[in-house]
Write a protein that holds these residues in place. Structure first.
Motif, short mmCIF file in Angstrom:
data_model
loop_
_atom_site.label_atom_id
_atom_site.label_comp_id
_atom_site.label_asym_id
_atom_site.label_seq_id
_atom_site.Cartn_x
_atom_site.Cartn_y
_atom_site.Cartn_z
N PRO A 30 14.68 -4.56 -0.87
CA PRO A 30 14.79 -5.93 -1.40
C PRO A 30 15.03 -6.98 -0.31
N LEU A 31 15.81 -6.64 0.70
CA LEU A 31 16.06 -7.60 1.77
C LEU A 31 14.81 -7.77 2.65
N ILE A 32 14.08 -6.68 2.86
CA ILE A 32 12.81 -6.78 3.58
C ILE A 32 11.85 -7.70 2.83
N LEU A 33 11.75 -7.51 1.52
CA LEU A 33 10.86 -8.36 0.71
C LEU A 33 11.30 -9.82 0.76
N ARG A 34 12.61 -10.03 0.73
CA ARG A 34 13.12 -11.40 0.77
C ARG A 34 12.72 -12.10 2.07
N ILE A 37 8.95 -12.80 2.09
CA ILE A 37 8.58 -13.95 1.26
C ILE A 37 8.96 -15.26 1.95
N PHE A 38 10.15 -15.31 2.53
CA PHE A 38 10.55 -16.52 3.25
C PHE A 38 9.60 -16.81 4.40
N GLY A 39 9.20 -15.75 5.10
CA GLY A 39 8.22 -15.93 6.18
C GLY A 39 6.91 -16.49 5.66
N GLY A 40 6.46 -16.00 4.51
CA GLY A 40 5.23 -16.50 3.91
C GLY A 40 5.34 -17.95 3.50
N LEU A 41 6.48 -18.34 2.94
CA LEU A 41 6.66 -19.72 2.50
C LEU A 41 6.67 -20.71 3.66
N LEU A 42 6.99 -20.22 4.86
CA LEU A 42 7.01 -21.11 6.03
C LEU A 42 5.64 -21.69 6.33
N VAL A 43 4.59 -21.01 5.91
CA VAL A 43 3.23 -21.46 6.24
C VAL A 43 3.00 -22.89 5.79
N PHE A 44 3.51 -23.26 4.63
CA PHE A 44 3.15 -24.54 4.03
C PHE A 44 3.79 -25.74 4.74
N PRO A 45 5.10 -25.74 5.01
CA PRO A 45 5.62 -26.87 5.80
C PRO A 45 5.06 -26.92 7.22
N ILE A 46 4.82 -25.74 7.81
CA ILE A 46 4.27 -25.73 9.17
C ILE A 46 2.84 -26.26 9.17
N MET A 47 2.05 -25.88 8.18
CA MET A 47 0.68 -26.42 8.08
C MET A 47 0.70 -27.93 7.96
N PHE A 48 1.63 -28.45 7.17
CA PHE A 48 1.73 -29.90 7.01
C PHE A 48 2.06 -30.58 8.34
N TYR A 95 18.11 -2.16 16.44
CA TYR A 95 16.73 -2.08 15.92
C TYR A 95 16.56 -2.86 14.62
N ASP A 96 17.64 -3.08 13.88
CA ASP A 96 17.55 -3.85 12.64
C ASP A 96 16.97 -5.24 12.88
N GLY A 97 17.31 -5.82 14.02
CA GLY A 97 16.78 -7.14 14.36
C GLY A 97 15.27 -7.13 14.41
N ILE A 98 14.68 -6.07 14.95
CA ILE A 98 13.23 -5.95 15.02
C ILE A 98 12.63 -5.84 13.63
N VAL A 99 13.23 -5.02 12.78
CA VAL A 99 12.70 -4.83 11.42
C VAL A 99 12.65 -6.16 10.67
N TYR A 100 13.73 -6.92 10.71
CA TYR A 100 13.78 -8.15 9.93
C TYR A 100 12.93 -9.26 10.56
N ALA A 101 12.89 -9.35 11.87
CA ALA A 101 12.06 -10.37 12.51
C ALA A 101 10.58 -10.07 12.30
N VAL A 102 10.20 -8.81 12.34
CA VAL A 102 8.81 -8.43 12.06
C VAL A 102 8.46 -8.77 10.62
N SER A 103 9.39 -8.53 9.69
CA SER A 103 9.15 -8.86 8.29
C SER A 103 8.90 -10.35 8.09
N ILE A 104 9.71 -11.18 8.71
CA ILE A 104 9.51 -12.64 8.63
C ILE A 104 8.16 -13.01 9.22
N SER A 105 7.85 -12.47 10.39
CA SER A 105 6.60 -12.81 11.08
C SER A 105 5.39 -12.36 10.28
N LEU A 106 5.46 -11.17 9.70
CA LEU A 106 4.32 -10.66 8.94
C LEU A 106 4.17 -11.37 7.59
#
Length: 212
Positions: A30-34, A37-48, A95-106
């Protein structure tokens, strides 16, 4: 439409699985998914913001590559990590830092990829998977590596938090500068850069796993 969405999501799922399964103690889905999703939502303000800068024709190729693209994208990912993950109790190993940062980036890379394929066609799916999606994952690896160092080794915490932002910006900027500068035979330049980026990223993965 379904084919484009599948092609847009598949490389991110493959890369996320690769880095997730390297974790000695896997993080909660659930935290990975969260974070995804937050990483995906970043696309829209950044695109603007990127559209606003590009429409004003601010800066040359260097400014466009390192500020309009690299800084904006990596800063927002960095900010999400700081806001959601850095103080979270599940962030308890290097290593947890890598997992979560990769999740945001992906998450970011997946939404960006789907939008690109919708506009330009599914024939670009393979190239997009090899280059933009994997590069975002590797920028996440490097960001997460330094966040992990900051969390686990408080002596140099501030320096590592800054490096978690500065190094991904630098690498992302170089990647975009190459694509913008080289109009012909761009693969001859991008492929060696990606090989070095994979080597650099996987070396950081090895170190983080060993210290975890």
């Amino acid at each position: 439409m379904l084919g484009i969405i599948s092609a847009g999501v598949a490389p991110a799922l493959a890369l996320m699985s690769f880095f997730y399964l390297k974790d000695k103690i896997t993080e909660p889905i659930p935290l990975i998914l969260r974070t995804f999703i937050f990483g995906g939502l970043l696309v829209f303000p950044i695109m603007f913001l990127q559209y606003a800068f590009e429409s004003d024709q601010i800066g040359n190729l260097f400014v466009q590559s390192f500020f309009v693209v690299a800084f904006l994208e990596e800063f927002f990912k960095w900010f999400v990590f700081m806001y959601i993950i850095y103080q979270h109790t599940q962030f308890s190993a290097h290593y947890d830092g890598i997992v979560y940062a990769v999740s945001i980036s992906l998450g970011f890379a997946t939404v960006e990829n789907i939008l690109y394929l919708l506009v330009n066609g599914i024939e670009y799916a393979f190239t997009r998977a090899l280059f933009p999606v994997s590069s975002h994952a590797l920028f996440g690896v490097i960001m997460g590596y330094y966040f992990g160092k900051a969390k686990m080794y408080p002596v140099n915490r501030a320096v590592n938090i800054i490096l978690a932002l500065v190094i991904p910006i630098a690498l992302h900027g170089i990647y975009n500068f190459i694509l913008g500068y080289v109009t012909k035979n761009w693969a001859l330049y991008v492929i060696p850069f990606m090989i070095l980026l994979w080597f650099f990223g996987l070396h950081r993965v090895k170190i983080a796993r060993a210290s975890s």
